[in-house]
Design a protein around this motif. Structure first.
Motif, mmCIF file in Angstrom:
data_model
loop_
_atom_site.group_PDB
_atom_site.id
_atom_site.type_symbol
_atom_site.label_atom_id
_atom_site.label_comp_id
_atom_site.label_asym_id
_atom_site.label_seq_id
_atom_site.Cartn_x
_atom_site.Cartn_y
_atom_site.Cartn_z
ATOM 1 N N ASP A 97 0.933 -1.011 0.011
ATOM 2 C CA ASP A 97 0.406 -0.363 0.101
ATOM 3 C C ASP A 97 1.001 1.029 0.153
ATOM 4 O OD1 ASP A 97 -1.802 2.288 0.580
ATOM 5 O OD2 ASP A 97 -2.462 1.424 2.067
ATOM 6 N N VAL A 98 0.662 2.029 -1.385
ATOM 7 C CA VAL A 98 1.543 2.960 -1.497
ATOM 8 C C VAL A 98 1.197 4.488 -0.538
ATOM 9 C CG1 VAL A 98 3.474 1.768 -2.904
ATOM 10 C CG2 VAL A 98 1.423 3.421 -3.845
ATOM 11 N N ILE A 109 6.283 12.798 -5.564
ATOM 12 C CA ILE A 109 5.618 12.789 -7.521
ATOM 13 C C ILE A 109 4.978 11.499 -7.869
ATOM 14 C CG2 ILE A 109 6.002 12.815 -9.835
ATOM 15 C CD1 ILE A 109 7.271 15.288 -8.261
ATOM 16 N N ALA A 110 5.858 9.910 -7.245
ATOM 17 C CA ALA A 110 5.189 9.013 -7.967
ATOM 18 C C ALA A 110 5.758 7.967 -6.508
ATOM 19 C CB ALA A 110 5.915 8.624 -8.984
ATOM 20 N N VAL A 111 5.324 6.475 -6.836
ATOM 21 C CA VAL A 111 5.997 5.203 -6.447
ATOM 22 C C VAL A 111 5.607 3.933 -7.278
ATOM 23 C CG1 VAL A 111 5.662 3.403 -4.351
ATOM 24 C CG2 VAL A 111 5.790 6.236 -3.818
ATOM 25 N N GLU A 141 13.555 9.401 1.029
ATOM 26 C CA GLU A 141 13.804 8.095 2.107
ATOM 27 C C GLU A 141 12.380 8.120 3.216
ATOM 28 O OE1 GLU A 141 17.869 7.587 3.372
ATOM 29 O OE2 GLU A 141 18.385 7.625 1.360
ATOM 30 N N ASP A 142 11.739 9.497 3.462
ATOM 31 C CA ASP A 142 10.907 9.537 4.156
ATOM 32 C C ASP A 142 9.466 8.835 4.412
ATOM 33 O OD1 ASP A 142 12.511 11.231 5.819
ATOM 34 O OD2 ASP A 142 11.280 13.462 5.164
ATOM 35 N N ALA A 199 0.972 10.237 -0.360
ATOM 36 C CA ALA A 199 0.150 11.930 0.139
ATOM 37 C C ALA A 199 1.298 12.356 0.551
ATOM 38 C CB ALA A 199 -0.436 11.625 0.957
ATOM 39 N N MET A 200 2.816 12.500 0.798
ATOM 40 C CA MET A 200 3.477 12.577 2.123
ATOM 41 C C MET A 200 4.186 14.111 0.937
ATOM 42 S SD MET A 200 5.836 10.288 3.874
ATOM 43 C CE MET A 200 6.448 11.113 4.729
#
Lengths: 163, 802
Positions: free
Chosen positions: B54-55, B65-67, B116-117, B60-61
């Motif tokens: 689940d990304v 931009i994308a995962v 990284e966050d 939302a952070m």
């Protein structure tokens, strides 16, 4: 993310930036001060590639936050000479084939510079110990040791360093 | 032969100035507009099904931009091709993770900190599965299977027999048998992987900048995985790479992974691997178990070998693996006249990180077994290990020599190299020192190894992974070519386009030396451009930096290109001076009319005509003054139907000697002295040769004594930091005593061979032989590495009994 105003002099030039408190000194020097010779090799404070002088003392730029050295005088390999010529210590590395890929070289030179400023007439064992915090994978170290030895013989770095 | 002014001299490096002043063009220093940064989520498990990913929280952070996930990778790309079969290897775990550190997702964000966050916010449900990390355990019945579609962990197995091995063993006076284990250690270049990927959706062009030792076959594999035509994949390799040692010539999956991330995010993406990622999950050489048997006559003649190798190639077999098994196929009998050989070669998959090319590819474990075996034979016969080698060497007069496995050794003088080594190390004195030390109860050892250094891979060798019947289904792969381009600009200065992808070997300097000699111009009038761009450079499927190619095929290509430029310059001069071409000779950078030394045209004038006065050229001649020469070696033939194969094209040699002392109380091994004598054919630049040998020797010594990548039984990786992974420093590295023998190769234009890999192959076993010699009075065998203090201490304890 908290930011803070960080001011320092890098190779004699003032740099002033608003940066996150967690920004590493290595990233600050590369991204905000344009010191791209600060090569990051491990981010664990072990390999020595990112070694710089902070107020004349060698430090691992990857193990400090920029904000920790606020107000400091930083010297990187770019600051050894300003006119494109080689510093006598750099010349010794060149003469002795003391680099191959060149990635560890800036940190190695900064470490050797500080060491020679404090130990103008070192033995080979002292040189090897002084360089033991800087890893090099290409050379096997022998020619680096020879370069530093020769630089010492030629007085490439004045005692106490250059002001 | 070029008895030149520059070649053969220790010309100082042209690369140094920028590197010494902190202005190297490393990948981390490359910036492009709108650049974003990636961080990679990696599996904490050695073997686990990915139940849910689940990304949404990560997306939302701030700044994200994308995962990119495994599902994206499955939809947008294909598994990487490999020679052995349908191993489902993508650039990222798809459905199941098979080793600790395997990529599971990629976050693209405004900067690396934010990326990284966001990794922490990705939720993954793993279903852990049983893991296996040892290759023999992986091949045992009931072992956990990594890839269900294969139903086995065996990636490849091939058996070969040359000569009459059974008869040789039946006739032997002595048979020596042993099991050896060669461990994994890291290439550990000081610069990690780095990539910038940008996707131009409008024109369908992918640009990947990477510190990659290619392009060679990997470019094809990569384009195919991305479902793109090869000419829509532009790979740009910067002119400065911070060391490679083969690591950056592996199938470099991150080039594909980051390309997919850039495609999905719609922005250019940069990723610089950190050291933890590099140690955990990039590449290393395969660790190997070897069962070796040697049949020997009592005069010391080695008649035959039976070798069984089992490589551990990690969780998937990745191109060019299983090449490790076959990379030294030509040289399976080393430097010796052994005519009967049986080989049983297999590669197994385990839940560990993946393997690939390394400095000395396949050579360290081969020589570890072979040279340990030679020393064991010497000990069993009560013969000096140097004497045993003299008795078995291929003679200096026997070249070119065809080995039992089909290798075509081009030139050499092995006895002379060993004689020089013994003189350099003062061998007789060393043995006297040893007797004195042993009399005092000290553990003092002297170890030798003599190894053939096969250089310049013939790409056909990889097809040994297939049977002769399978091989005939397609036109057989072959070749090892390299391309050089030499241009003379309108002012008479020279530009050389280098596609040899240096990472510290000083190619710019050597190329300039070669071209300066061929054209008779001062070296400072030559600029060598060593950046590779697959859209702008001239290259072939074999172009890249691997297998010590540069000093053999690279040097040949640049020399030939320069000669073609010279030939054209002579033609132009003859035409303009209105004399016959054969009356013109090339001297000191000018075309001179024989017998009329004052009638001459300098290169500068000729270049001027070729560029500025195009209609003054001979009829039909193309304007401009340049040449591109693709040099291939005719010895690069495909394997024969009986499986004999010339897997490389030129064969150097190294003889090495280590002097060690083992501390009885702590098990610490100290290297007191180290010597090496090489034959790399014509020496192009002595300083470079010295540097290559020293670096390789220290790397190999370190593999014997300090470095090891380790996993526990559950597949957890134990050596991800420099506190756990021990790298040699200036304190441990010994000085290397050195000498050279030059037997020029008949196969290369300048007679030169490779030099960068010999000591990295020879040093581990040289040290092992020295330690075995030190421990000989206690009867302790040495059959595995590394020889860490605690390992040696246990061996000493065991020998002393309770």
């Amino acid at each position: 993310m908290d930011t803070c105003l960080v001011r320092m002099r890098v190779n004699g030039r003032p740099v002033e930036r608003e940066v996150p408190a967690r920004k590493l000194l290595s990233d600050f020097l590369r991204e905000d001060a344009g010191a791209l010779g600060v090569n990051v090799g491990c981010e664990q404070g072990v390999c020595g590639s990112c070694t710089v002088l902070v107020d004349g003392v060698p430090a691992r730029a990857c193990l400090a936050f920029a904000v920790q050295v606020d107000g400091a005088e930083i010297r990187t390999v770019e600051g050894l000479t300003t006119d494109g010529s080689l510093h006598p210590l750099q010349q010794a590395f060149h003469d002795h084939h003391a680099l191959q890929c060149g990635f560890c070289t800036p940190g190695m030179i900064i470490t050797a510079y500080d060491f020679l400023a404090r130990h103008p007439r070192p033995s080979i064992a002292e040189i090897r110990e002084a360089l033991s915090g800087n890893l090099c994978r290409c050379t096997g170290y022998q020619q680096i040791v020879e370069a530093v030895q020769d630089a010492a013989r030629l007085g490439a770095v004045p005692e106490g360093g250059e002001r | 032969m070029s008895g030149g002014k520059w070649v053969g001299q220790s010309v100082k490096r042209l690369e140094d100035r920028r590197l010494l002043t902190g202005r190297g063009g490393f990948i981390a220093n490359v910036e492009i507009a709108n650049l974003h940064h990636a961080a990679i989520l990696r599996s904490p498990h050695a073997h686990a099904d990915i139940r849910r990913l689940d990304v949404s929280a990560a997306l939302a952070m701030a700044g994200v931009i994308a995962v990119l996930t495994g599902e994206d990778v499955r939809q947008r790309s294909d598994p990487f091709m490999n020679i052995t079969g349908p191993v489902p290897y993508w650039s990222c775990a798809v459905g199941t993770a098979h080793f600790v550190g395997e990529p599971v997702a990629v976050v693209v964000a405004r900067d690396r900190y934010l990326a990284e966050d966001a990794l922490d916010a990705i939720e993954v449900d793993y279903e852990p599965l049983p893991a296996v990390v040892d290759q023999e355990a992986a091949l045992a019945p009931n072992a956990p299977i990594l890839h269900d579609n294969l139903g086995t962990n065996l990636a490849v197995r091939r058996r070969f027999s040359f000569g009459d091995v059974d008869r040789a063993f039946a006739e032997a006076d002595l048979v020596v048998r042993e099991r050896y284990r060669f461990p994994r250690y890291s290439h550990f270049p000081m610069e990690t992987y780095g990539i910038l990927a940008s996707w131009d959706a409008a024109s369908g062009l992918l640009t990947v900048r990477a510190n990659f030792q290619g392009p060679f076959i990997i470019h094809t594999v990569m384009a195919r995985a991305l479902r793109l035509r090869q000419n829509r994949v532009r790979v740009i390799v910067p002119g400065d790479i911070g060391g490679g040692f083969g690591l950056k010539s592996s199938m470099y999956p991150y080039m594909v992974l980051l390309a997919l991330a850039a495609m999905k995010a719609g922005v250019p993406v940069k990723w610089i691997e950190d050291r933890r990622e590099a140690l955990t999950a990039s590449s290393s050489h395969a660790d190997r178990v070897t069962y070796m048997e040697a049949a020997v006559r009592k005069d010391g003649t080695v008649l035959a070998l039976r070798t069984r190798n089992i490589d551990n190639v990690g969780a998937y077999i990745r191109t060019p693996e299983p090449a490790d098994l076959f990379a030294r196929f030509s040289a399976m009998t080393g430097a010796y006249r052994i005519r009967d050989v049986a080989l049983d070669l297999s590669a197994a998959m385990t839940n560990t990180s993946l393997t690939g090319p390394v400095r000395g590819y396949g050579g360290h474990p081969l020589y570890f077994a072979l040279e340990r075996t030679m020393d064991t034979i010497a000990a069993r016969l009560g013969m000096d290990p140097a004497e045993l080698r003299f008795r078995n060497f291929i003679g200096a007069g026997e070249f070119p020599y065809t080995t039992a496995t089909g290798g075509e050794y081009d030139s050499g003088n092995y006895p002379e190299c060993l004689r020089r080594l013994l003189a350099l190390a003062r061998y007789d004195e060393l043995r006297a020192r040893q007797r004195a030390a042993r009399a005092e109860g000290r553990l003092f050892g002297i170890g030798l190894a003599t190894i053939v250094d096969p250089c310049v891979t013939n790409i056909g060798y990889i097809t040994l992974a297939k049977s002769p019947e399978e091989r005939t289904q397609r036109r057989a792969m072959s070749g090892s070519g390299d391309v050089g381009t030499v241009r003379v600009d309108p002012s008479g200065d020279v530009v050389v386009l280098a596609t040899s992808v240096p990472q510290g070997q000083g190619h710019e300097t050597i190329i300039a030396q070669i071209v300066a000699d061929e054209l008779g111009v001062p070296i400072e009038r030559i600029t060598v451009h060593a950046e590779v761009d697959t859209l702008a450079s001239v290259w072939s499927i074999t172009t890249g930096s691997y297998s010590s190619r540069f000093s053999s095929v690279g040097s040949s290509a640049y020399a030939m290109a320069a000669r073609q430029v010279r030939a054209k310059a002579v033609k132009i001069a003859a035409h303009v001076l209105e004399v016959a071409e054969e009356d013109v000779e090339w001297k000191d950078g000018a075309a001179v009319v024989r017998g009329a030394p004052h009638t001459a045209l300098a290169l500068r004038a000729i270049a001027g005509i070729a560029h500025w006065n195009q209609t003054s050229l001979p009829a039909g001649m193309e304007p401009n003054l340049q040449a591109t020469y693709a040099f291939n070696l005719p010895t690069s033939r495909p394997p024969l139907d009986d499986d004999r194969a010339n897997t490389q094209n030129v064969y150097g040699f190294g003889a090495e000697l280590a002097v060690v002392e083992v501390d009885r109380a702590s098990g610490v091994v100290r290297v007191l002295e180290y010597y090496t004598v090489h034959d790399c054919g014509t020496v192009l630049n002595p300083a470079h040769v010295r540097g290559q040998v020293q670096g390789a020797a220290v790397q190999g010594i370190s593999g014997a004594l300090w470095e090891q990548m380790r996993w526990d039984e559950s597949g957890q990786y134990l050596t991800a930091s420099l506190q756990d992974y021990l790298m040699p420093t200036a304190m441990e590295a010994p000085d290397i005593g050195m000498d050279h023998v030059e037997t020029p190769s008949p196969n290369t234009v300048l007679g030169s061979k490779g030099i960068g890999e010999a000591s990295s192959m020879a040093a581990p076993v040289t040290v092992a032989n020295a330690v075995a010699d030190a421990l000989a009075p206690l009867g302790i065998p040495v059959t595995s590495l590394p020889l860490w203090p605690d390992t040696v201490w246990r061996m000493l304890k065991e020998a002393q009994g309770p």
